[in-house]
Every structure is written in structure tokens, then in C-alpha cells.
Design a protein around this motif. Sequence first.
Motif, PDB file in Angstrom:
ATOM      1  N   ILE A  13       0.840  -1.211   0.000  1.00 49.83           N
ATOM      2  CA  ILE A  13       0.000   0.000   0.000  1.00 49.83           C
ATOM      3  C   ILE A  13       0.868   1.253   0.000  1.00 49.83           C
ATOM      4  O   ILE A  13       0.574   2.229  -0.705  1.00 49.83           O
ATOM      5  CB  ILE A  13      -0.949  -0.007   1.219  1.00 49.83           C
ATOM      6  CG1 ILE A  13      -1.974  -1.147   1.086  1.00 49.83           C
ATOM      7  CG2 ILE A  13      -1.666   1.327   1.359  1.00 49.83           C
ATOM      8  CD1 ILE A  13      -2.841  -1.339   2.306  1.00 49.83           C
ATOM      9  N   THR A  14       1.947   1.231   0.781  1.00 49.55           N
ATOM     10  CA  THR A  14       2.864   2.375   0.840  1.00 49.55           C
ATOM     11  C   THR A  14       3.477   2.645  -0.530  1.00 49.55           C
ATOM     12  O   THR A  14       3.538   3.806  -0.981  1.00 49.55           O
ATOM     13  CB  THR A  14       3.980   2.129   1.866  1.00 49.55           C
ATOM     14  OG1 THR A  14       3.410   1.881   3.144  1.00 49.55           O
ATOM     15  CG2 THR A  14       4.912   3.329   1.961  1.00 49.55           C
ATOM     16  N   LEU A  15       3.928   1.601  -1.199  1.00 50.18           N
ATOM     17  CA  LEU A  15       4.531   1.756  -2.526  1.00 50.18           C
ATOM     18  C   LEU A  15       3.523   2.323  -3.526  1.00 50.18           C
ATOM     19  O   LEU A  15       3.855   3.191  -4.339  1.00 50.18           O
ATOM     20  CB  LEU A  15       5.072   0.410  -3.022  1.00 50.18           C
ATOM     21  CG  LEU A  15       6.276  -0.165  -2.265  1.00 50.18           C
ATOM     22  CD1 LEU A  15       6.670  -1.519  -2.838  1.00 50.18           C
ATOM     23  CD2 LEU A  15       7.463   0.790  -2.336  1.00 50.18           C
ATOM     24  N   LEU A  16       2.283   1.847  -3.461  1.00 53.34           N
ATOM     25  CA  LEU A  16       1.238   2.332  -4.370  1.00 53.34           C
ATOM     26  C   LEU A  16       0.950   3.818  -4.122  1.00 53.34           C
ATOM     27  O   LEU A  16       0.830   4.604  -5.068  1.00 53.34           O
ATOM     28  CB  LEU A  16      -0.040   1.503  -4.211  1.00 53.34           C
ATOM     29  CG  LEU A  16      -0.007   0.084  -4.777  1.00 53.34           C
ATOM     30  CD1 LEU A  16      -1.272  -0.679  -4.396  1.00 53.34           C
ATOM     31  CD2 LEU A  16       0.143   0.121  -6.294  1.00 53.34           C
ATOM     32  N   ALA A 248      19.906   2.657   3.447  1.00 48.16           N
ATOM     33  CA  ALA A 248      18.859   3.170   2.562  1.00 48.16           C
ATOM     34  C   ALA A 248      19.315   4.447   1.875  1.00 48.16           C
ATOM     35  O   ALA A 248      19.085   4.650   0.676  1.00 48.16           O
ATOM     36  CB  ALA A 248      17.578   3.424   3.355  1.00 48.16           C
ATOM     37  N   GLU A 249      19.976   5.314   2.627  1.00 46.35           N
ATOM     38  CA  GLU A 249      20.455   6.581   2.065  1.00 46.35           C
ATOM     39  C   GLU A 249      21.482   6.342   0.970  1.00 46.35           C
ATOM     40  O   GLU A 249      21.438   6.984  -0.095  1.00 46.35           O
ATOM     41  CB  GLU A 249      21.069   7.430   3.179  1.00 46.35           C
ATOM     42  CG  GLU A 249      21.636   8.759   2.708  1.00 46.35           C
ATOM     43  CD  GLU A 249      22.355   9.511   3.819  1.00 46.35           C
ATOM     44  OE1 GLU A 249      23.230  10.334   3.488  1.00 46.35           O
ATOM     45  OE2 GLU A 249      22.050   9.263   4.998  1.00 46.35           O
ATOM     46  N   VAL A 282      12.393   8.987 -13.787  1.00 44.45           N
ATOM     47  CA  VAL A 282      12.214   9.526 -12.426  1.00 44.45           C
ATOM     48  C   VAL A 282      11.222   8.676 -11.645  1.00 44.45           C
ATOM     49  O   VAL A 282      11.454   8.342 -10.479  1.00 44.45           O
ATOM     50  CB  VAL A 282      11.738  10.989 -12.480  1.00 44.45           C
ATOM     51  CG1 VAL A 282      11.447  11.506 -11.074  1.00 44.45           C
ATOM     52  CG2 VAL A 282      12.780  11.873 -13.135  1.00 44.45           C
ATOM     53  N   GLN A 283      10.109   8.323 -12.285  1.00 50.25           N
ATOM     54  CA  GLN A 283       9.084   7.531 -11.605  1.00 50.25           C
ATOM     55  C   GLN A 283       9.642   6.178 -11.177  1.00 50.25           C
ATOM     56  O   GLN A 283       9.394   5.713 -10.058  1.00 50.25           O
ATOM     57  CB  GLN A 283       7.880   7.337 -12.544  1.00 50.25           C
ATOM     58  CG  GLN A 283       6.698   6.635 -11.912  1.00 50.25           C
ATOM     59  CD  GLN A 283       5.989   7.499 -10.888  1.00 50.25           C
ATOM     60  OE1 GLN A 283       6.231   8.699 -10.816  1.00 50.25           O
ATOM     61  NE2 GLN A 283       5.138   6.903 -10.088  1.00 50.25           N
ATOM     62  N   ALA A 284      10.405   5.538 -12.051  1.00 48.07           N
ATOM     63  CA  ALA A 284      11.000   4.236 -11.723  1.00 48.07           C
ATOM     64  C   ALA A 284      12.025   4.366 -10.592  1.00 48.07           C
ATOM     65  O   ALA A 284      12.078   3.521  -9.685  1.00 48.07           O
ATOM     66  CB  ALA A 284      11.659   3.638 -12.960  1.00 48.07           C
ATOM     67  N   LEU A 285      12.819   5.443 -10.602  1.00 50.31           N
ATOM     68  CA  LEU A 285      13.826   5.642  -9.557  1.00 50.31           C
ATOM     69  C   LEU A 285      13.179   5.961  -8.213  1.00 50.31           C
ATOM     70  O   LEU A 285      13.655   5.494  -7.167  1.00 50.31           O
ATOM     71  CB  LEU A 285      14.782   6.766  -9.958  1.00 50.31           C
ATOM     72  CG  LEU A 285      15.768   6.437 -11.087  1.00 50.31           C
ATOM     73  CD1 LEU A 285      16.592   7.650 -11.461  1.00 50.31           C
ATOM     74  CD2 LEU A 285      16.683   5.282 -10.682  1.00 50.31           C
ATOM     75  N   VAL A 286      12.097   6.748  -8.233  1.00 51.63           N
ATOM     76  CA  VAL A 286      11.383   7.048  -6.981  1.00 51.63           C
ATOM     77  C   VAL A 286      10.795   5.759  -6.405  1.00 51.63           C
ATOM     78  O   VAL A 286      10.847   5.534  -5.184  1.00 51.63           O
ATOM     79  CB  VAL A 286      10.278   8.094  -7.221  1.00 51.63           C
ATOM     80  CG1 VAL A 286       9.362   8.203  -6.000  1.00 51.63           C
ATOM     81  CG2 VAL A 286      10.891   9.447  -7.523  1.00 51.63           C
ATOM     82  N   SER A 291      11.052   1.629  -2.394  1.00 50.46           N
ATOM     83  CA  SER A 291      11.119   0.189  -2.111  1.00 50.46           C
ATOM     84  C   SER A 291      12.281  -0.131  -1.182  1.00 50.46           C
ATOM     85  O   SER A 291      12.138  -0.932  -0.252  1.00 50.46           O
ATOM     86  CB  SER A 291      11.260  -0.597  -3.419  1.00 50.46           C
ATOM     87  OG  SER A 291      10.183  -0.361  -4.289  1.00 50.46           O
ATOM     88  N   VAL A 292      13.422   0.502  -1.436  1.00 54.58           N
ATOM     89  CA  VAL A 292      14.599   0.266  -0.588  1.00 54.58           C
ATOM     90  C   VAL A 292      14.309   0.653   0.854  1.00 54.58           C
ATOM     91  O   VAL A 292      14.583  -0.107   1.792  1.00 54.58           O
ATOM     92  CB  VAL A 292      15.817   1.055  -1.124  1.00 54.58           C
ATOM     93  CG1 VAL A 292      16.943   1.066  -0.093  1.00 54.58           C
ATOM     94  CG2 VAL A 292      16.313   0.447  -2.422  1.00 54.58           C
ATOM     95  N   VAL A 293      13.730   1.844   1.049  1.00 55.61           N
ATOM     96  CA  VAL A 293      13.451   2.338   2.405  1.00 55.61           C
ATOM     97  C   VAL A 293      12.429   1.448   3.113  1.00 55.61           C
ATOM     98  O   VAL A 293      12.626   1.038   4.266  1.00 55.61           O
ATOM     99  CB  VAL A 293      12.946   3.792   2.353  1.00 55.61           C
ATOM    100  CG1 VAL A 293      12.507   4.255   3.736  1.00 55.61           C
ATOM    101  CG2 VAL A 293      14.027   4.718   1.804  1.00 55.61           C
TER     102      VAL A 293
END
Length: 313
Positions: A13-16, A248-249, A282-286, A291-293
Motif C-alpha cells: 500500500i505504501t509503494l502504491l 537506505a540513504e 524519475v518515476q522508476a527511480l522514486v 522500495s529500498v526504504v
Amino acid sequence: MKKIIRKIITLIITLLCISFLTFSAFSIIPGDAAANKLGKEATAERIEQLREEMGLNDPLPVRYGRWLSGAVQGDFGESYRYDGRTVQSLIARRLPITVLLAGISLVIIIIVSVPLGILSARFSGRFVDIFSSQLTQVIMAVPSFFLGILMTYVFGLVLHWYQPGKFVSPDENLWASLQYLFFPALAIALPKIAMTMRFLRNSVLTEMRKDYVRTATSKGMDENRILYHHVLKNALIPVVTFVAMVVAEILAGSLVVEQVFSVPGIGILLISSISSRDYPVVQALVLYITSVVVILNFLVDVIYEALDPRVRV
């Protein structure tokens, strides 16, 4: 098991939500991807035609649904800036470099900060502790980009240990690539080493004042056994959270350090894609950064339960 399932559902849900908010943001902010792609001399008719071809005139829900349908299948579309190149190929080329940089940084952080943090706690109030505390205070005050500039000047231009700006891809020469990445990794790691060391020192000292340590000491238990078998396990719990944030950073792309050392990682790709309105990239990188975080936070919860069974309750 139910707890893990709930966390996975929350993760999805967070990713969406993040992906939709990001997609919506690029529909609101000024700028036209079609105009950027064609250049300043393009006519309004040609720009409008390209917008139609790119699907930019479709309603936001339609465009987001189309993007999400492809993203679920691993297809993020084609880059607006690099004609004919898919987003996956652009990211796949740079992601291993960022991951390698993150891995080297993490190894340096753990190898240096954990022993120094324990040593500083064991000799609290003595010269070793005072000196390390002052040193870490200074290091934490220096930004990574300034450390990068200093390292570039000292190790690159003065000592010639590496050639600034001459990055070697891991595919060409892994050893040369590791040698080059060591210096940006060190610039990233030094402030994090200072922070991790202080976190661990304070955590160990807090645990050493607790009743179970006094009880173990009164029973004649060896000091090293108390420290390494009991205190350290409990003291690592808050440190795990901080290290996860650091990972994550770095995995999200150390933007400034990558720029200083000319490392072609995720960070540089993100900056250039934002400036050129390359929305698919940009959308894919965001989505990747989110996802990493989120996944690392999930793993931290699992590690917490392994380190402290009380968390399960």
C-alpha cells in the motif's frame, strides 16, 4: 505469520501511494516533456502531436493505470531523454555501481565504527574515549561533499592514488573499479562512522548501568563475557535502525558524492532525469528508492525480533 502478512500488505500500500503521489506531482509541476524532447525551435503543432503520441494528453488515472500495469510486469516504458532506450536498461547499467558503492561504504562503517564504539564505551572517561569523542564531533560537522573534495585533491591530484573523473566500470575491470570507488565510499562512510560509533558507545553505556549487568558482575562473571554476550546484543538494537537508515540513504544514491567523484550511479541519473523532465526514469527511480526504504524498515523489524524476543509480544 499474520504479523508478517500485515507488514507486507502495508509495504505494498505504501509503494502504491508513493508512486501515485509522485506520478501526480509530475503532472502538476511546470514543464513539458514533449517540448523538452523536441527543443526550443519546435512548433506548437509538433509538440501537441508528440504529446498525443506519448499519451501525455490522457487523463491522469488512465496514464497512471497504464504505467502501473507495465511496472507490475517490470516494464517502466522508454526514456524521453534517451530515444529508444528502455528505463530498465538505463537503471540496470547504473544500479550495480550504486550497490557496489553502498556495499563498500557499509563494510567500512561496520569494520571501523563497531570496534571503536565498544572501545570508547569500555574506557569511558579516559583518554581514548575523550579523544575519539572530540574526533567524531569534528568529523560529523564536515559534510560528505567537502570530504570528497579534500580526498580528490589529496589522493587524486597530490598523491595520484587514483585519477579523478576516470571511473572504470566493474564490467571492464572490477579491481580498478573497486579502487576508484573506495575513495567516494570513504567520503560517505566517515561521517556515518562517527555517528554509528557515538550511537553504539551511548547505547553500551546505558546497558552497562542496568540491573542485569550488576547482577552478573556480583556473581563474578568475566567482564568480557558480560560485554560481548549480554550487553552488546541489547546495545545493538538502536544501532540497527541507524545503520538501516544509512544503507537506505546510500542505496538511494549519494547524490553529492557521486557528483564530486563523477561516479555514474543512480544519484546522477536521477538529477539529470529530473532536469530533463524524463518522467518514466524519475518515476522508476522514486519507486526504487521507496522500495529500498520500506523493505529495509521491514527487515529491521525482523532483526529486532531476533535481537530482542520481547518485541514479538
